[in-house]
Design a protein around this motif. Structure first.
Motif, PDB file in Angstrom:
ATOM      1  N   UNK A 158       0.834  -1.213   0.000  1.00 33.55           N
ATOM      2  CA  UNK A 158       0.000   0.000   0.000  1.00 33.55           C
ATOM      3  C   UNK A 158       0.868   1.263   0.000  1.00 33.55           C
ATOM      4  N   UNK A 159       1.920   1.211  -0.811  1.00 39.56           N
ATOM      5  CA  UNK A 159       2.805   2.377  -0.954  1.00 39.56           C
ATOM      6  C   UNK A 159       3.792   2.553   0.188  1.00 39.56           C
ATOM      7  N   UNK A 160       3.761   1.657   1.151  1.00 37.24           N
ATOM      8  CA  UNK A 160       4.692   1.783   2.285  1.00 37.24           C
ATOM      9  C   UNK A 160       5.824   0.783   2.148  1.00 37.24           C
ATOM     10  N   UNK A 161       7.056   1.265   2.357  1.00 39.89           N
ATOM     11  CA  UNK A 161       8.235   0.405   2.262  1.00 39.89           C
ATOM     12  C   UNK A 161       8.650  -0.104   3.633  1.00 39.89           C
ATOM     13  N   UNK A 162       9.302  -1.241   3.628  1.00 39.93           N
ATOM     14  CA  UNK A 162       9.942  -1.745   4.848  1.00 39.93           C
ATOM     15  C   UNK A 162      11.095  -0.779   5.170  1.00 39.93           C
ATOM     16  N   UNK A 163      11.314  -0.429   6.453  1.00 37.06           N
ATOM     17  CA  UNK A 163      12.444   0.459   6.784  1.00 37.06           C
ATOM     18  C   UNK A 163      13.760  -0.060   6.184  1.00 37.06           C
ATOM     19  N   UNK A 164      14.510   0.840   5.509  1.00 37.90           N
ATOM     20  CA  UNK A 164      15.728   0.461   4.771  1.00 37.90           C
ATOM     21  C   UNK A 164      16.723  -0.309   5.631  1.00 37.90           C
ATOM     22  N   UNK A 165      16.802   0.092   6.887  1.00 40.09           N
ATOM     23  CA  UNK A 165      17.815  -0.507   7.760  1.00 40.09           C
ATOM     24  C   UNK A 165      17.672  -2.040   7.842  1.00 40.09           C
ATOM     25  N   UNK A 166      16.412  -2.511   7.742  1.00 42.36           N
ATOM     26  CA  UNK A 166      16.169  -3.950   7.909  1.00 42.36           C
ATOM     27  C   UNK A 166      16.642  -4.762   6.708  1.00 42.36           C
ATOM     28  N   UNK A 167      16.866  -4.080   5.576  1.00 39.85           N
ATOM     29  CA  UNK A 167      17.353  -4.796   4.394  1.00 39.85           C
ATOM     30  C   UNK A 167      18.824  -4.461   4.127  1.00 39.85           C
ATOM     31  N   UNK A 168      19.443  -3.759   5.096  1.00 35.69           N
ATOM     32  CA  UNK A 168      20.835  -3.321   4.913  1.00 35.69           C
ATOM     33  C   UNK A 168      21.834  -4.452   5.142  1.00 35.69           C
ATOM     34  N   UNK A 220      23.976  -6.003  10.892  1.00 36.13           N
ATOM     35  CA  UNK A 220      23.273  -6.504  12.089  1.00 36.13           C
ATOM     36  C   UNK A 220      23.396  -5.621  13.310  1.00 36.13           C
ATOM     37  N   UNK A 221      24.560  -4.983  13.478  1.00 38.64           N
ATOM     38  CA  UNK A 221      24.731  -4.109  14.644  1.00 38.64           C
ATOM     39  C   UNK A 221      23.763  -2.928  14.560  1.00 38.64           C
ATOM     40  N   UNK A 222      23.662  -2.357  13.346  1.00 39.65           N
ATOM     41  CA  UNK A 222      22.732  -1.224  13.177  1.00 39.65           C
ATOM     42  C   UNK A 222      21.280  -1.662  13.344  1.00 39.65           C
ATOM     43  N   UNK A 223      20.972  -2.871  12.856  1.00 41.53           N
ATOM     44  CA  UNK A 223      19.594  -3.388  12.988  1.00 41.53           C
ATOM     45  C   UNK A 223      19.247  -3.552  14.466  1.00 41.53           C
ATOM     46  N   UNK A 224      20.169  -4.125  15.238  1.00 39.46           N
ATOM     47  CA  UNK A 224      19.919  -4.307  16.675  1.00 39.46           C
ATOM     48  C   UNK A 224      19.716  -2.977  17.390  1.00 39.46           C
ATOM     49  N   UNK A 225      20.553  -1.985  16.991  1.00 41.70           N
ATOM     50  CA  UNK A 225      20.438  -0.653  17.605  1.00 41.70           C
ATOM     51  C   UNK A 225      19.059  -0.057  17.274  1.00 41.70           C
ATOM     52  N   UNK A 226      18.669  -0.165  15.990  1.00 42.18           N
ATOM     53  CA  UNK A 226      17.374   0.375  15.555  1.00 42.18           C
ATOM     54  C   UNK A 226      16.232  -0.313  16.303  1.00 42.18           C
ATOM     55  N   UNK A 227      16.320  -1.636  16.455  1.00 41.32           N
ATOM     56  CA  UNK A 227      15.263  -2.368  17.164  1.00 41.32           C
ATOM     57  C   UNK A 227      15.172  -1.947  18.626  1.00 41.32           C
ATOM     58  N   UNK A 228      16.307  -1.800  19.256  1.00 38.96           N
ATOM     59  CA  UNK A 228      16.317  -1.354  20.654  1.00 38.96           C
ATOM     60  C   UNK A 228      15.621   0.019  20.766  1.00 38.96           C
ATOM     61  N   UNK A 229      15.974   0.921  19.837  1.00 35.57           N
ATOM     62  CA  UNK A 229      15.376   2.267  19.888  1.00 35.57           C
ATOM     63  C   UNK A 229      13.869   2.224  19.639  1.00 35.57           C
ATOM     64  N   UNK A 230      13.457   1.340  18.718  1.00 35.37           N
ATOM     65  CA  UNK A 230      12.019   1.201  18.455  1.00 35.37           C
ATOM     66  C   UNK A 230      11.288   0.691  19.694  1.00 35.37           C
ATOM     67  N   UNK A 231      11.900  -0.262  20.402  1.00 31.84           N
ATOM     68  CA  UNK A 231      11.314  -0.774  21.646  1.00 31.84           C
ATOM     69  C   UNK A 231      11.148   0.356  22.655  1.00 31.84           C
ATOM     70  N   UNK A 232      12.202   1.168  22.771  1.00 27.24           N
ATOM     71  CA  UNK A 232      12.166   2.267  23.736  1.00 27.24           C
ATOM     72  C   UNK A 232      11.084   3.285  23.359  1.00 27.24           C
ATOM     73  N   UNK A 233      11.020   3.650  22.056  1.00 29.81           N
ATOM     74  CA  UNK A 233      10.025   4.638  21.608  1.00 29.81           C
ATOM     75  C   UNK A 233       8.609   4.115  21.841  1.00 29.81           C
ATOM     76  N   UNK A 234       8.393   2.842  21.484  1.00 33.00           N
ATOM     77  CA  UNK A 234       7.059   2.243  21.654  1.00 33.00           C
ATOM     78  C   UNK A 234       6.625   2.241  23.105  1.00 33.00           C
ATOM     79  N   UNK A 235       7.563   1.864  23.970  1.00 35.98           N
ATOM     80  CA  UNK A 235       7.221   1.784  25.394  1.00 35.98           C
ATOM     81  C   UNK A 235       6.933   3.179  25.924  1.00 35.98           C
ATOM     82  N   UNK A 236       7.738   4.139  25.486  1.00 41.96           N
ATOM     83  CA  UNK A 236       7.534   5.527  25.902  1.00 41.96           C
ATOM     84  C   UNK A 236       6.148   6.025  25.479  1.00 41.96           C
ATOM     85  N   UNK A 237       5.736   5.675  24.242  1.00 38.56           N
ATOM     86  CA  UNK A 237       4.445   6.166  23.730  1.00 38.56           C
ATOM     87  C   UNK A 237       3.260   5.393  24.304  1.00 38.56           C
TER      88      UNK A 237
END
Ligand code: ADE
Length: 243
Positions: A187-197, A200-217
């Motif tokens: 539906x016109x939305x792409x998977x975040x680029x980092x996940x196809x990069x 792995x270190x950057x992916x883990x960092x991004x996932x950790x940050x997403x967890x933190x943002x989600x919990x915060x919200x």
């Protein structure tokens, strides 16, 4: 692990646990769900297990005898077992409780119906009172299957090795990061680029940050109990500014 369920409606338990992950765990004998029909321990020719409340009032009360005898049938002379009574008056079930109960080899779940259970048998056999939330159900069976599901998936081997429960929501008081699969565009939305990069270190960092943002919200109350590094705390501080 063995779950013994004392109930007037064993089909509600047996049918529900026969599917998916829990059904497979039963078939491979990692867990056993043993439903016991309290009515089989009725001691009158009409198989009645409830009666009018002393002192009057609405509804019927489950008699102590059949429940006590059903419980005794599990002991066959051996020592007492941990017995959880499902009731809205109990301690609210959560992931921490699930983890603690998953250490038991056997658990008895007692399901009430009608207006309640005669207090004397509760005093005699129940070790824990548990509620699955602040609302009133017609009986304890749905609560029992909720508990079986949440506890059984923590028993080693029940989840596949790559389906681990370590990273998931609540296990460390953080909500889980978002997941994506094919197609890459939807539906016109792409998977975040980092996940196809492939990095792995950057992916883990991004996932950790997403967890933190989600919990915060979504569940800021959880953050107080989460184990956060200094980097996590800096990230949260910066993210909160934008909220
Ligand atoms: N029986 C009735 N309501 C219940 C609840 N909220 N949790 C557990 N058992 C129940």
């Amino acid at each position: 692990m063995i779950f013994h369920v004392l109930t007037l409606f064993p089909e509600m338990i047996d049918e529900t646990v026969s599917h998916s992950v829990i059904g497979r765990a039963i078939n491979s004998e990692l867990i056993n769900v043993n439903s016991i029909n309290i009515r089989d321990y009725a001691n009158n020719k009409h198989n009645q297990v409830d009666d009018y409340p002393y002192g009057g009032g609405p509804g019927m009360v489950m008699q102590p005898g059949p429940i006590y005898d059903a419980y005794q049938s599990l002991l066959n002379g051996k020592e007492k077992k941990r017995v959880v009574f499902l009731t809205p008056q109990g301690k609210t079930f959560n992931q921490k409780m699930a983890k603690e109960l998953a250490k038991e080899e056997e658990l008895v779940l007692l399901c009430g119906h009608y207006e309640g259970i005669d207090e004397r048998v509760i005093e005699e056999i129940v070790t824990d009172e548990v509620s699955i939330g602040d609302y009133v159900l017609t009986g304890g069976e749905l609560g029992a299957v909720v508990m079986i599901d949440a506890i059984a998936r923590l028993v080693p081997g029940v989840l596949g090795s790559d389906d681990s429960s370590v990273d998931e929501s609540f296990s460390n008081n953080l909500l889980e990061y978002p997941q994506y699969t094919r197609p890459k565009e939807f539906l016109g939305k792409s998977v975040p680029d980092i996940l196809t990069s492939g990095h792995h270190a950057n992916i883990n960092k991004w996932r950790r940050e997403q967890s933190l943002i989600r919990t915060l919200k979504k569940r800021p109350d959880l953050l107080d109990k989460a184990d956060l590094s200094e980097e996590d705390q800096r990230f949260i501080k910066n993210s909160s500014k934008g909220l």
